[in-house]
Design a protein around this motif. Structure first.
Motif, PDB file in Angstrom:
ATOM      1  N   LEU A  21       0.878  -1.168   0.000  1.00 36.84           N
ATOM      2  CA  LEU A  21       0.000   0.000   0.000  1.00 36.84           C
ATOM      3  C   LEU A  21       0.915   1.217   0.000  1.00 36.84           C
ATOM      4  CD1 LEU A  21      -2.911   1.073   0.295  1.00 36.84           C
ATOM      5  CD2 LEU A  21      -2.595   0.947   2.766  1.00 36.84           C
ATOM      6  N   ASP A  22       0.948   1.952  -1.112  1.00 33.32           N
ATOM      7  CA  ASP A  22       1.913   3.032  -1.312  1.00 33.32           C
ATOM      8  C   ASP A  22       1.254   4.395  -1.246  1.00 33.32           C
ATOM      9  OD1 ASP A  22       4.062   4.631  -2.020  1.00 33.32           O
ATOM     10  OD2 ASP A  22       4.032   4.063  -4.121  1.00 33.32           O
ATOM     11  N   VAL A  23       1.653   5.190  -0.267  1.00 31.10           N
ATOM     12  CA  VAL A  23       1.173   6.564  -0.163  1.00 31.10           C
ATOM     13  C   VAL A  23       2.204   7.551  -0.695  1.00 31.10           C
ATOM     14  CG1 VAL A  23      -0.302   6.067   1.826  1.00 31.10           C
ATOM     15  CG2 VAL A  23       2.029   6.882   2.196  1.00 31.10           C
ATOM     16  N   ILE A  24       3.369   7.059  -1.112  1.00 28.65           N
ATOM     17  CA  ILE A  24       4.476   7.919  -1.511  1.00 28.65           C
ATOM     18  C   ILE A  24       4.499   8.191  -3.005  1.00 28.65           C
ATOM     19  CG2 ILE A  24       6.980   8.234  -1.469  1.00 28.65           C
ATOM     20  CD1 ILE A  24       5.681   8.338   1.292  1.00 28.65           C
ATOM     21  N   GLY A  25       4.427   7.146  -3.834  1.00 27.66           N
ATOM     22  CA  GLY A  25       4.469   7.318  -5.286  1.00 27.66           C
ATOM     23  C   GLY A  25       5.850   7.696  -5.774  1.00 27.66           C
ATOM     24  N   GLY A  26       5.910   8.373  -6.909  1.00 24.42           N
ATOM     25  CA  GLY A  26       7.173   8.845  -7.474  1.00 24.42           C
ATOM     26  C   GLY A  26       8.195   7.744  -7.656  1.00 24.42           C
ATOM     27  N   ASP A  27       9.418   8.005  -7.203  1.00 28.54           N
ATOM     28  CA  ASP A  27      10.495   7.042  -7.421  1.00 28.54           C
ATOM     29  C   ASP A  27      10.379   5.777  -6.567  1.00 28.54           C
ATOM     30  OD1 ASP A  27      11.244   8.051  -4.966  1.00 28.54           O
ATOM     31  OD2 ASP A  27      13.195   8.781  -5.619  1.00 28.54           O
ATOM     32  N   TYR A  28       9.366   5.674  -5.718  1.00 31.16           N
ATOM     33  CA  TYR A  28       9.134   4.438  -4.984  1.00 31.16           C
ATOM     34  C   TYR A  28       8.589   3.334  -5.898  1.00 31.16           C
ATOM     35  CZ  TYR A  28      10.062   5.762  -0.152  1.00 31.16           C
ATOM     36  OH  TYR A  28      10.673   6.109   1.026  1.00 31.16           O
ATOM     37  N   LEU A  29       8.031   3.704  -7.045  1.00 31.68           N
ATOM     38  CA  LEU A  29       7.425   2.724  -7.936  1.00 31.68           C
ATOM     39  C   LEU A  29       8.393   1.594  -8.276  1.00 31.68           C
ATOM     40  CD1 LEU A  29       5.095   1.738  -9.715  1.00 31.68           C
ATOM     41  CD2 LEU A  29       5.982   3.227 -11.525  1.00 31.68           C
TER      42      LEU A  29
ATOM     43  N   ARG B  72       0.636  -7.504  -5.455  1.00 27.10           N
ATOM     44  CA  ARG B  72      -0.202  -6.366  -5.825  1.00 27.10           C
ATOM     45  C   ARG B  72       0.331  -5.078  -5.213  1.00 27.10           C
ATOM     46  NH1 ARG B  72      -4.833  -9.427  -3.158  1.00 27.10           N
ATOM     47  NH2 ARG B  72      -2.940 -10.117  -2.168  1.00 27.10           N
ATOM     48  N   LEU B  73       0.401  -4.057  -6.030  1.00 23.35           N
ATOM     49  CA  LEU B  73       0.765  -2.725  -5.579  1.00 23.35           C
ATOM     50  C   LEU B  73      -0.473  -1.851  -5.675  1.00 23.35           C
ATOM     51  CD1 LEU B  73       2.716  -0.406  -4.821  1.00 23.35           C
ATOM     52  CD2 LEU B  73       3.256  -0.213  -7.269  1.00 23.35           C
ATOM     53  N   VAL B  74      -0.821  -1.200  -4.572  1.00 25.55           N
ATOM     54  CA  VAL B  74      -1.958  -0.288  -4.554  1.00 25.55           C
ATOM     55  C   VAL B  74      -1.421   1.102  -4.214  1.00 25.55           C
ATOM     56  CG1 VAL B  74      -4.216   0.236  -3.568  1.00 25.55           C
ATOM     57  CG2 VAL B  74      -3.462  -2.160  -3.774  1.00 25.55           C
ATOM     58  N   VAL B  75      -1.502   2.013  -5.178  1.00 23.27           N
ATOM     59  CA  VAL B  75      -1.002   3.374  -5.003  1.00 23.27           C
ATOM     60  C   VAL B  75      -2.172   4.256  -4.587  1.00 23.27           C
ATOM     61  CG1 VAL B  75       0.163   5.323  -6.105  1.00 23.27           C
ATOM     62  CG2 VAL B  75       0.759   2.969  -6.767  1.00 23.27           C
ATOM     63  N   ILE B  76      -2.051   4.865  -3.396  1.00 23.78           N
ATOM     64  CA  ILE B  76      -3.123   5.716  -2.881  1.00 23.78           C
ATOM     65  C   ILE B  76      -2.654   7.137  -2.600  1.00 23.78           C
ATOM     66  CG2 ILE B  76      -4.424   3.776  -1.934  1.00 23.78           C
ATOM     67  CD1 ILE B  76      -3.380   4.686   0.864  1.00 23.78           C
ATOM     68  N   GLY B  77      -1.369   7.400  -2.849  1.00 22.34           N
ATOM     69  CA  GLY B  77      -0.853   8.739  -2.593  1.00 22.34           C
ATOM     70  C   GLY B  77       0.311   9.052  -3.506  1.00 22.34           C
ATOM     71  N   LEU B  78       0.579  10.324  -3.656  1.00 26.85           N
ATOM     72  CA  LEU B  78       1.620  10.787  -4.577  1.00 26.85           C
ATOM     73  C   LEU B  78       2.524  11.817  -3.907  1.00 26.85           C
ATOM     74  CD1 LEU B  78      -0.793  11.197  -7.602  1.00 26.85           C
ATOM     75  CD2 LEU B  78       0.791   9.303  -7.198  1.00 26.85           C
ATOM     76  N   GLN B  79       2.845  11.579  -2.636  1.00 25.62           N
ATOM     77  CA  GLN B  79       3.637  12.537  -1.864  1.00 25.62           C
ATOM     78  C   GLN B  79       5.009  12.802  -2.475  1.00 25.62           C
ATOM     79  OE1 GLN B  79       3.910  11.288   2.219  1.00 25.62           O
ATOM     80  NE2 GLN B  79       1.722  10.984   2.396  1.00 25.62           N
ATOM     81  N   ASN B  80       5.559  11.811  -3.187  1.00 25.76           N
ATOM     82  CA  ASN B  80       6.903  11.956  -3.745  1.00 25.76           C
ATOM     83  C   ASN B  80       6.882  12.204  -5.253  1.00 25.76           C
ATOM     84  OD1 ASN B  80       9.651  12.091  -3.204  1.00 25.76           O
ATOM     85  ND2 ASN B  80       9.993   9.959  -3.736  1.00 25.76           N
ATOM     86  N   GLY B  81       5.733  12.598  -5.776  1.00 32.17           N
ATOM     87  CA  GLY B  81       5.674  12.951  -7.187  1.00 32.17           C
ATOM     88  C   GLY B  81       4.845  12.011  -8.031  1.00 32.17           C
ATOM     89  N   LEU B  82       4.668  12.407  -9.275  1.00 31.50           N
ATOM     90  CA  LEU B  82       3.797  11.702 -10.204  1.00 31.50           C
ATOM     91  C   LEU B  82       4.516  10.691 -11.080  1.00 31.50           C
ATOM     92  CD1 LEU B  82       1.772  14.798 -11.470  1.00 31.50           C
ATOM     93  CD2 LEU B  82       1.176  13.236  -9.612  1.00 31.50           C
ATOM     94  N   ASP B  83       5.818  10.802 -11.215  1.00 33.86           N
ATOM     95  CA  ASP B  83       6.547   9.971 -12.165  1.00 33.86           C
ATOM     96  C   ASP B  83       7.407   8.931 -11.471  1.00 33.86           C
ATOM     97  OD1 ASP B  83       5.603  11.429 -14.391  1.00 33.86           O
ATOM     98  OD2 ASP B  83       7.122  12.969 -14.028  1.00 33.86           O
ATOM     99  N   GLY B  84       7.382   7.728 -12.042  1.00 31.95           N
ATOM    100  CA  GLY B  84       8.227   6.650 -11.563  1.00 31.95           C
ATOM    101  C   GLY B  84       8.598   5.746 -12.725  1.00 31.95           C
ATOM    102  N   ARG B  85       9.666   4.975 -12.558  1.00 30.85           N
ATOM    103  CA  ARG B  85      10.125   4.069 -13.599  1.00 30.85           C
ATOM    104  C   ARG B  85       9.485   2.696 -13.382  1.00 30.85           C
ATOM    105  NH1 ARG B  85      13.688   0.237 -14.472  1.00 30.85           N
ATOM    106  NH2 ARG B  85      14.720   0.081 -16.481  1.00 30.85           N
ATOM    107  N   LEU B  86       8.968   2.108 -14.462  1.00 27.59           N
ATOM    108  CA  LEU B  86       8.334   0.799 -14.398  1.00 27.59           C
ATOM    109  C   LEU B  86       8.994  -0.139 -15.395  1.00 27.59           C
ATOM    110  CD1 LEU B  86       6.077  -1.082 -13.412  1.00 27.59           C
ATOM    111  CD2 LEU B  86       4.599  -0.075 -15.146  1.00 27.59           C
TER     112      LEU B  86
ATOM    113  N   THR C 208      -8.257   6.677  -5.565  1.00 28.49           N
ATOM    114  CA  THR C 208      -8.460   7.858  -4.733  1.00 28.49           C
ATOM    115  C   THR C 208      -9.961   8.066  -4.550  1.00 28.49           C
ATOM    116  OG1 THR C 208      -8.021  10.221  -4.484  1.00 28.49           O
ATOM    117  CG2 THR C 208      -8.425   9.447  -6.721  1.00 28.49           C
ATOM    118  N   LEU C 209     -10.318   8.721  -3.499  1.00 27.50           N
ATOM    119  CA  LEU C 209     -11.734   9.064  -3.297  1.00 27.50           C
ATOM    120  C   LEU C 209     -12.121  10.321  -4.066  1.00 27.50           C
ATOM    121  CD1 LEU C 209     -12.229   8.408   0.518  1.00 27.50           C
ATOM    122  CD2 LEU C 209     -13.235   7.147  -1.381  1.00 27.50           C
TER     123      LEU C 209
END
Length: 168
Positions: free
Chosen positions: A55-63, A75-89, A105-106
């Motif tokens: 459960l990821d509230v950070i986002g960004g480079d945590y991806l 399973r990865l569930v992204v619920i927050g983007l505290q560290n930005g919108l972009d990540g490498r996949l 998101t709600l």
């Protein structure tokens, strides 16, 4: 850290590994039931995987680290983007490990969807709160006039519970 998510996961029988910022928060989440608490400032959570669900509230480079840390069929569930919108996949990791990535998101949901979620929380989570197996943590209550102070505290990140704005 989501104090509520930690407690709900424990009630449901999950092994909980969580990351927090600082030794005080490590102690706090251990009190809430986390099996492993990792200070993200001094340790790398990837060393404790693989994980079935993140459960990821950070986002960004945590991806990239999240994907690398997932177990096969994880399973990865992204619920927050505290560290930005972009990540490498790396799509190879996604395909060969049969991973699922979900974002939610709600904010963008319709009133009907939000009402259905509230009904599910009332049915499935609220009994855990009523019987005390899940506690809602409140760090502080501030009058509405001190909203800027509440935001300052949240941005500083030192709190371990909710900061509530109240009308006196």
């Amino acid at each position: 850290m989501s104090s509520t998510a930690i407690q709900i996961a424990k009630v449901l029988g999950a092994r909980v590994v969580t990351t927090v910022g600082g030794p005080e928060k490590v102690a706090r989440v251990r009190e809430l039931g986390a099996d492993v608490a990792i200070d993200r400032r001094t340790a790398d959570f990837t060393e404790h995987g693989p994980y079935d669900v993140i459960l990821d509230v950070i986002g960004g480079d945590y991806l990239e680290r999240n994907i690398r840390s997932l177990a096969t069929d994880g399973r990865l569930v992204v619920i927050g983007l505290q560290n930005g919108l972009d990540g490498r996949l790396d799509l190879a990791d996604l395909v060969f490990k049969r991973l699922s990535v979900h974002g939610t998101t709600l904010r963008t949901r319709s009133k009907e969807q939000k009402a259905a979620i509230v009904a599910q929380v009332r049915e499935q989570v609220w009994p855990m709160i009523e019987n005390g197996s899940v506690r809602l943590l409140v760090e502080d209550r501030l009058p509405m006039e001190e909203a800027s102070e509440a935001h300052r505290r949240m941005e500083a990140g030192g709190h371990t519970g909710k900061i509530l704005l109240v009308n006196d």
